[in-house]
Design a protein around this motif. Structure first.
Motif, short mmCIF file in Angstrom:
data_model
loop_
_atom_site.label_atom_id
_atom_site.label_comp_id
_atom_site.label_asym_id
_atom_site.label_seq_id
_atom_site.Cartn_x
_atom_site.Cartn_y
_atom_site.Cartn_z
N LEU A 41 0.84 -1.20 0.00
CA LEU A 41 0.00 0.00 0.00
C LEU A 41 0.88 1.26 0.00
O LEU A 41 0.61 2.21 -0.73
CB LEU A 41 -0.91 -0.03 1.23
CG LEU A 41 -1.99 1.04 1.34
CD1 LEU A 41 -2.90 1.00 0.12
CD2 LEU A 41 -2.82 0.83 2.61
N CYS A 102 -1.80 -2.43 9.10
CA CYS A 102 -1.30 -2.29 7.72
C CYS A 102 -1.38 -0.82 7.29
O CYS A 102 -0.45 -0.29 6.68
CB CYS A 102 -2.11 -3.14 6.75
SG CYS A 102 -1.90 -4.89 7.02
N ILE A 103 -2.49 -0.19 7.60
CA ILE A 103 -2.67 1.21 7.20
C ILE A 103 -1.67 2.09 7.92
O ILE A 103 -1.03 2.96 7.31
CB ILE A 103 -4.13 1.65 7.48
CG1 ILE A 103 -5.01 1.00 6.41
CG2 ILE A 103 -4.26 3.16 7.50
CD1 ILE A 103 -6.44 1.40 6.46
N SER A 106 1.60 1.56 6.28
CA SER A 106 1.66 2.12 4.93
C SER A 106 2.06 3.59 4.96
O SER A 106 2.77 4.06 4.07
CB SER A 106 0.33 1.94 4.21
OG SER A 106 -0.62 2.88 4.68
#
Ligand SMILES: Nc1ncnc2c1ncn2[C@@H]1O[C@H](COP(=O)(O)OP(=O)(O)OP(=O)(O)O)[C@@H](O)[C@H]1O
Ligand SMILES: [Mg+2]
Lengths: 224, 246
Positions: A41, A102-103, A106
């Motif tokens: 991402l 994950c965000i 990222s």
């Protein structure tokens, strides 16, 4: 008192090493998933940030600034409580926490990649352009291979950060070292001993990973 | 030279960096086969002028016709034209992650869809010309400055350009390596390659050029044959400049 702590430590290591081992695997798995998907991402975000579109630039800059400017624990709570309803999906709470990690990752990785690309000598870009290389080929064949040298070690450091940060997941009962620690504290009526073991585990994990990053850095810098 | 083909025609070229006006209206023609040297004080805009010719700098005003095509037009595919305009930089800018051979072949293979074998055969010929054939599979970090610059020159030649732009190609070199690079440029010029050379090597400029341009205060203050410019300068600023560098 010290004798009791020592006895408890020995007990934990001899009898409950399996639980800790499962915790270690959990921590590594959660960290790796966060950084891998965070990198995928983050790469897209970095490409967007380097594009010429002003609108896209400001949106993505806000995204990374916002995520890096708010506590991870807050983000985890937000995703845990509201994310499935907002998006309208029926994901498990654990998945929501993973998505949040994950965000979060990222945002950091996108900055690492952007900075890594910008650190490549501008003369390289000029040389490629003067030869008539397309922007795409220049990026893929000239800039990125050189940027990797800056990017990979920094992503390794991000993984090390994540190994520590994922301990926050224990608040939401994801299986990691800290969750194991808390469970043992409750079930064995111990306070400090599981924490000591957990501390040692985190320290060994991050030290080993640091060694790996150091070796990687050395390998990559050979081409200079 | 009036019947010669106009390769590059610069009309009313201006370039500003924010408030700073660097080029203030340059009209100049580079003819095919010419060797043109550009001299001038540091910061006078020589590099900026050269970099406008392949649009590494976007001109603020004016047009540049290259082989009759206005390359300042945003609609032209500038990459295609840049393939015909070789450029050599002060700091070589060879690709450090590619071998000497790959430095030369990568662009012909990628952009001209040349077959790998053909590109490599051509590259070897070029490397032989500059005496670096034995280094084909080394990485640039093993090369001296002079060797890197010679590599940069043949990397540009591999695209078969119609003109070569040199921006102070020997300024970053140790004195003992200057000659080997100048030799290569001289050979190119003698073979008929059109060259535009920004240089501080006045003796070289005098020896190799058909024409010398003196850039000062954003314009071409004086231009003419090397004899005119170096031995009979008219503009007082040029006289002053030459008194400092010669
Ligand atoms: N990208 C840029 N942004 C802002 N100012 C610039 C930029 N590039 C060049 N300049 C300015 O434009 C002027 C001309 O620069 P240029 O590099 O063309 O000079 P030059 O004649 O090549 O000098 P030198 O002999 O030192 O190489 C200088 O004052 C320089 O500071
Ligand atoms: Mg310059």
């Amino acid at each position: 008192m010290y004798a009791k702590i020592w006895a408890n430590l020995v007990l934990l290591v001899s009898k409950y090493y399996k639980q800790f081992f499962i915790g270690i695997l959990g921590t590594l798995k959660i960290s790796a998933i966060s950084v891998i998907f965070g990198t995928l991402l983050g790469t897209l975000i970095a490409v967007g940030k380097l594009s010429k579109s002003k609108v896209l630039n400001s949106i993505l800059n806000f995204y990374t600034d916002f995520i890096r400017g708010t506590p991870l624990l807050l983000q985890l709570f937000f995703f845990y409580l509201f994310f499935p309803d907002i998006i309208g999906v029926d994901w498990s709470k654990q998945t929501c926490i993973l998505v949040a990690l994950c965000i979060n990752s990222s945002a950091y990785v996108s900055e690492i990649i952007r900075a890594g690309i910008q650190a490549v000598d501008s003369g390289q870009k000029e040389a490629a352009k003067s030869l008539g290389m397309s922007d795409r080929n220049m990026m893929i064949k000239i800039i990125l291979p050189q940027a990797v040298k800056n990017i990979l070690p920094a992503i390794g450091n991000e993984l090390i950060m994540m190994v520590k940060e994922t301990s926050l997941c224990s608040t939401f009962f994801l299986p990691d070292v800290m969750t194991t620690t808390k469970a043992l504290q409750t079930s064995l009526y111990m306070t400090v001993e599981p924490l000591i073991i957990a501390g040692l585990i985190y320290f060994v994990l991050t030290s080993l990973l640091s060694k790996c990053v150091g070796l990687l850095e050395k390998r990559l810098s050979v081409s200079d | 030279m009036t019947n010669a083909m106009k390769l590059i025609e610069v009309k009313g070229l201006k370039k500003n960096f924010g408030e700073l006006g660097v080029l203030k209206g340059i009209d100049e023609v580079i003819y095919k086969g010419e060797v043109v040297s550009i001299i001038g004080a540091s910061g006078s805009g020589k590099s900026t002028f050269l970099r406008c010719l392949n649009r590494l700098e976007e001109p603020s005003e004016g047009t540049i016709l290259f082989e009759g095509v206005d390359i300042t037009d945003k609609k032209v595919n500038i990459d295609k034209h840049r393939q015909k305009i070789g450029m050599v930089f002060q700091h070589f800018n060879v690709f450090p992650h590619l071998t000497v051979l790959d430095n030369i072949t990568i662009t012909p293979i990628l952009e001209k869809k040349m077959k790998k074998e053909e590109a490599e055969a051509k590259a070897m010929t070029l490397l032989e010309m500059i005496g670096l054939a034995d280094k084909a599979h080394e990485f640039p970090r093993k090369l001296s400055g002079g060797q890197k610059q010679r590599l940069a020159i043949v990397r540009a030649l591999a695209m078969e350009p119609d003109v070569m732009l040199f921006d102070e190609p020997t300024s970053a070199l140790d004195p003992e390596m200057v000659k080997e690079v100048l030799e290569v440029i001289k050979k190119l010029a003698e073979e008929g390659m059109t060259c535009v050379i920004v240089t501080h090597e006045m003796a070289f400029a005098k020896q190799i050029s058909n024409r010398v341009l003196f850039i000062d205060e954003g314009i071409v203050k004086e231009s003419g044959s090397p004899e005119d410019v170096f031995d009979h300068p008219k503009d007082p600023r040029l006289v002053e400049f030459l008194s400092k560098v010669l």
